[in-house]
Design a protein around this motif. Structure first.
Motif, PDB file in Angstrom:
ATOM      1  N   ARG A 136     -19.571 -36.974 -16.642  1.00  0.00           N
ATOM      2  CA  ARG A 136     -19.579 -38.073 -17.616  1.00  0.00           C
ATOM      3  C   ARG A 136     -20.402 -37.691 -18.846  1.00  0.00           C
ATOM      4  NH1 ARG A 136     -17.391 -41.966 -20.310  1.00  0.00           N
ATOM      5  NH2 ARG A 136     -18.713 -43.734 -20.714  1.00  0.00           N
ATOM      6  N   GLY A 137     -21.517 -37.016 -18.635  1.00  0.00           N
ATOM      7  CA  GLY A 137     -22.381 -36.618 -19.748  1.00  0.00           C
ATOM      8  C   GLY A 137     -21.871 -35.426 -20.531  1.00  0.00           C
ATOM      9  N   THR A 138     -20.969 -34.636 -19.934  1.00  0.00           N
ATOM     10  CA  THR A 138     -20.474 -33.427 -20.604  1.00  0.00           C
ATOM     11  C   THR A 138     -18.995 -33.550 -20.946  1.00  0.00           C
ATOM     12  OG1 THR A 138     -19.988 -32.377 -18.483  1.00  0.00           O
ATOM     13  CG2 THR A 138     -22.165 -31.955 -19.443  1.00  0.00           C
ATOM     14  N   ILE A 139     -18.520 -34.752 -21.086  1.00  0.00           N
ATOM     15  CA  ILE A 139     -17.091 -34.976 -21.307  1.00  0.00           C
ATOM     16  C   ILE A 139     -16.598 -34.371 -22.624  1.00  0.00           C
ATOM     17  CG2 ILE A 139     -17.277 -37.234 -22.437  1.00  0.00           C
ATOM     18  CD1 ILE A 139     -14.904 -38.075 -20.578  1.00  0.00           C
ATOM     19  N   TYR A 140     -17.471 -34.247 -23.600  1.00  0.00           N
ATOM     20  CA  TYR A 140     -17.057 -33.710 -24.900  1.00  0.00           C
ATOM     21  C   TYR A 140     -17.421 -32.232 -25.062  1.00  0.00           C
ATOM     22  CZ  TYR A 140     -16.160 -38.553 -25.961  1.00  0.00           C
ATOM     23  OH  TYR A 140     -15.675 -39.821 -25.925  1.00  0.00           O
ATOM     24  N   TYR A 141     -17.903 -31.593 -24.015  1.00  0.00           N
ATOM     25  CA  TYR A 141     -18.162 -30.167 -24.068  1.00  0.00           C
ATOM     26  C   TYR A 141     -16.843 -29.423 -23.909  1.00  0.00           C
ATOM     27  CZ  TYR A 141     -23.163 -31.062 -23.325  1.00  0.00           C
ATOM     28  OH  TYR A 141     -24.452 -31.480 -23.425  1.00  0.00           O
ATOM     29  N   GLY A 142     -16.779 -28.213 -24.420  1.00  0.00           N
ATOM     30  CA  GLY A 142     -15.553 -27.441 -24.285  1.00  0.00           C
ATOM     31  C   GLY A 142     -15.801 -25.960 -24.482  1.00  0.00           C
ATOM     32  N   LEU A 143     -14.780 -25.194 -24.259  1.00  0.00           N
ATOM     33  CA  LEU A 143     -14.820 -23.759 -24.481  1.00  0.00           C
ATOM     34  C   LEU A 143     -14.308 -23.479 -25.887  1.00  0.00           C
ATOM     35  CD1 LEU A 143     -13.299 -22.540 -21.110  1.00  0.00           C
ATOM     36  CD2 LEU A 143     -15.700 -22.709 -21.721  1.00  0.00           C
ATOM     37  N   ARG A 144     -15.010 -22.637 -26.597  1.00  0.00           N
ATOM     38  CA  ARG A 144     -14.625 -22.330 -27.968  1.00  0.00           C
ATOM     39  C   ARG A 144     -14.294 -20.850 -28.070  1.00  0.00           C
ATOM     40  NH1 ARG A 144     -17.925 -23.471 -33.522  1.00  0.00           N
ATOM     41  NH2 ARG A 144     -16.781 -21.965 -34.727  1.00  0.00           N
ATOM     42  N   TYR A 145     -13.097 -20.575 -28.514  1.00  0.00           N
ATOM     43  CA  TYR A 145     -12.654 -19.197 -28.672  1.00  0.00           C
ATOM     44  C   TYR A 145     -12.616 -18.869 -30.165  1.00  0.00           C
ATOM     45  CZ  TYR A 145     -11.267 -19.408 -23.820  1.00  0.00           C
ATOM     46  OH  TYR A 145     -11.272 -19.532 -22.456  1.00  0.00           O
ATOM     47  N   CYS A 199     -21.225 -45.174 -15.696  1.00  0.00           N
ATOM     48  CA  CYS A 199     -22.426 -44.641 -15.052  1.00  0.00           C
ATOM     49  C   CYS A 199     -23.317 -43.925 -16.066  1.00  0.00           C
ATOM     50  CB  CYS A 199     -22.040 -43.686 -13.934  1.00  0.00           C
ATOM     51  SG  CYS A 199     -21.217 -42.192 -14.489  1.00  0.00           S
ATOM     52  N   ASN A 200     -24.586 -43.804 -15.713  1.00  0.00           N
ATOM     53  CA  ASN A 200     -25.517 -43.027 -16.530  1.00  0.00           C
ATOM     54  C   ASN A 200     -25.278 -41.546 -16.257  1.00  0.00           C
ATOM     55  OD1 ASN A 200     -26.738 -45.337 -17.528  1.00  0.00           O
ATOM     56  ND2 ASN A 200     -28.177 -45.424 -15.821  1.00  0.00           N
ATOM     57  N   SER A 201     -25.386 -40.737 -17.294  1.00  0.00           N
ATOM     58  CA  SER A 201     -25.156 -39.304 -17.122  1.00  0.00           C
ATOM     59  C   SER A 201     -26.435 -38.605 -16.678  1.00  0.00           C
ATOM     60  CB  SER A 201     -24.643 -38.689 -18.421  1.00  0.00           C
ATOM     61  OG  SER A 201     -25.608 -38.822 -19.423  1.00  0.00           O
ATOM     62  N   VAL A 202     -26.264 -37.433 -16.098  1.00  0.00           N
ATOM     63  CA  VAL A 202     -27.374 -36.569 -15.706  1.00  0.00           C
ATOM     64  C   VAL A 202     -27.186 -35.222 -16.391  1.00  0.00           C
ATOM     65  CG1 VAL A 202     -27.819 -37.718 -13.503  1.00  0.00           C
ATOM     66  CG2 VAL A 202     -26.198 -35.842 -13.593  1.00  0.00           C
ATOM     67  N   THR A 203     -28.258 -34.433 -16.455  1.00  0.00           N
ATOM     68  CA  THR A 203     -28.204 -33.173 -17.195  1.00  0.00           C
ATOM     69  C   THR A 203     -27.857 -31.963 -16.331  1.00  0.00           C
ATOM     70  OG1 THR A 203     -30.582 -32.904 -16.904  1.00  0.00           O
ATOM     71  CG2 THR A 203     -29.831 -33.965 -18.932  1.00  0.00           C
ATOM     72  N   SER A 242     -12.048 -32.257  -7.958  1.00  0.00           N
ATOM     73  CA  SER A 242     -13.072 -31.425  -8.603  1.00  0.00           C
ATOM     74  C   SER A 242     -12.650 -29.964  -8.667  1.00  0.00           C
ATOM     75  CB  SER A 242     -14.400 -31.536  -7.855  1.00  0.00           C
ATOM     76  OG  SER A 242     -14.862 -32.860  -7.862  1.00  0.00           O
ATOM     77  N   MET A 243     -11.873 -29.522  -7.680  1.00  0.00           N
ATOM     78  CA  MET A 243     -11.404 -28.134  -7.687  1.00  0.00           C
ATOM     79  C   MET A 243     -10.499 -27.859  -8.889  1.00  0.00           C
ATOM     80  SD  MET A 243     -10.692 -27.263  -3.736  1.00  0.00           S
ATOM     81  CE  MET A 243     -11.897 -27.586  -2.491  1.00  0.00           C
ATOM     82  N   PHE A 244      -9.740 -28.844  -9.310  1.00  0.00           N
ATOM     83  CA  PHE A 244      -8.909 -28.666 -10.498  1.00  0.00           C
ATOM     84  C   PHE A 244      -9.760 -28.614 -11.763  1.00  0.00           C
ATOM     85  CE2 PHE A 244      -5.632 -30.252  -7.609  1.00  0.00           C
ATOM     86  CZ  PHE A 244      -4.656 -29.305  -7.830  1.00  0.00           C
ATOM     87  N   LEU A 245     -10.888 -29.310 -11.764  1.00  0.00           N
ATOM     88  CA  LEU A 245     -11.760 -29.319 -12.944  1.00  0.00           C
ATOM     89  C   LEU A 245     -12.471 -27.991 -13.170  1.00  0.00           C
ATOM     90  CD1 LEU A 245     -13.411 -32.839 -12.773  1.00  0.00           C
ATOM     91  CD2 LEU A 245     -11.792 -31.995 -14.462  1.00  0.00           C
ATOM     92  N   VAL A 246     -12.597 -27.185 -12.121  1.00  0.00           N
ATOM     93  CA  VAL A 246     -13.286 -25.898 -12.249  1.00  0.00           C
ATOM     94  C   VAL A 246     -12.611 -25.020 -13.293  1.00  0.00           C
ATOM     95  CG1 VAL A 246     -13.824 -23.761 -11.005  1.00  0.00           C
ATOM     96  CG2 VAL A 246     -14.300 -25.955  -9.955  1.00  0.00           C
ATOM     97  N   ASN A 247     -11.294 -25.166 -13.477  1.00  0.00           N
ATOM     98  CA  ASN A 247     -10.572 -24.353 -14.456  1.00  0.00           C
ATOM     99  C   ASN A 247     -11.039 -24.600 -15.878  1.00  0.00           C
ATOM    100  OD1 ASN A 247      -8.961 -23.082 -12.542  1.00  0.00           O
ATOM    101  ND2 ASN A 247      -7.570 -24.811 -12.494  1.00  0.00           N
ATOM    102  N   SER A 248     -11.451 -25.815 -16.177  1.00  0.00           N
ATOM    103  CA  SER A 248     -11.932 -26.112 -17.532  1.00  0.00           C
ATOM    104  C   SER A 248     -13.438 -26.303 -17.599  1.00  0.00           C
ATOM    105  CB  SER A 248     -11.236 -27.368 -18.069  1.00  0.00           C
ATOM    106  OG  SER A 248     -11.522 -28.473 -17.237  1.00  0.00           O
ATOM    107  N   HIS A 249     -14.100 -26.362 -16.461  1.00  0.00           N
ATOM    108  CA  HIS A 249     -15.557 -26.516 -16.392  1.00  0.00           C
ATOM    109  C   HIS A 249     -16.140 -25.443 -15.470  1.00  0.00           C
ATOM    110  CE1 HIS A 249     -16.729 -30.284 -18.381  1.00  0.00           C
ATOM    111  NE2 HIS A 249     -15.505 -30.682 -18.113  1.00  0.00           N
TER     112      HIS A 249
END
Length: 186
Positions: free
Chosen positions: A80-89, A4-8, A40-47
């Motif tokens: 899909r568009g933010t799959i490579y985003y992450g938290l940096r400590y 799919c195409n990603s959205v912002t 999606s509720m499980f994804l909230v922990n990392s997003h």
């Protein structure tokens, strides 16, 4: 939705207006919608950026309409568009910052206010909350006052947690807030 195409943004801007007059068709298979919301509720922990969207869409799990299914698929396109985003400590001198805001009477279903709070330790999110206020408030000042008190409770808890876990007391927890009336009242 693999290609799919990603959205912002995780949610459309006019989603609340569209939900006011939900008269469209219902979702053919509501079990799929519920499964998607559960995942999606499980994804909230990392997003933490999807916390509000998941909270909002989960309120329609009993009788989801087509507009809710489209919004849930929009959430997948955002992920899909933010799959490579992450938290940096990073290491540093451990400063805890809090951010809070409220959406007065933001729920189109019951006119309750939505409250959000996030704490970050140096450069990364540590704790976040997104929930409805229990009482229905009659003014923005009252909603902002309730929203101002919640992060202080969380800050006290985080300070105690750090002192027990790391034997380190956090100095001067700063909470950023955008309401002068709420600040003066609290």
């Amino acid at each position: 939705m693999v290609d799919c195409n990603s959205v912002t943004t995780p949610m459309e801007l006019n989603f609340k207006k569209l939900c006011r007059s939900v008269v469209g068709p219902r979702v053919a298979n509501p079990v799929e919608y519920r499964q998607l919301m559960g995942a999606s509720m499980f994804l909230v922990n990392s997003h933490p950026d999807i916390c509000f969207v998941v909270n909002t869409l989960s309120q329609y799990m009993v009788k989801p309409h087509q507009i809710h299914w489209i919004a849930a698929k929009n959430l997948l396109r955002y992920l899909r568009g933010t799959i490579y985003y992450g938290l940096r400590y990073t290491t540093g001198n451990l400063r805890l910052h809090g951010y809070t805001d409220v959406d007065w009477a933001g729920s189109v279903v019951d006119r309750k206010s939505m409250f959000g709070c996030c704490f970050s330790l140096e450069s990364a999110s540590l704790s976040w909350i997104n929930r409805k206020h229990k009482p229905v408030v009659v003014s923005t000042v009252e909603a902002k006052y309730i929203a101002a008190s919640m992060p202080y409770c969380e800050a006290v808890w985080l300070r105690k947690l750090f002192s027990e876990l790391f034997k380190h007391m956090l100095d001067n927890i700063v909470i950023f807030y955008d309401s002068q009336s709420g600040i003066h009242l609290s």
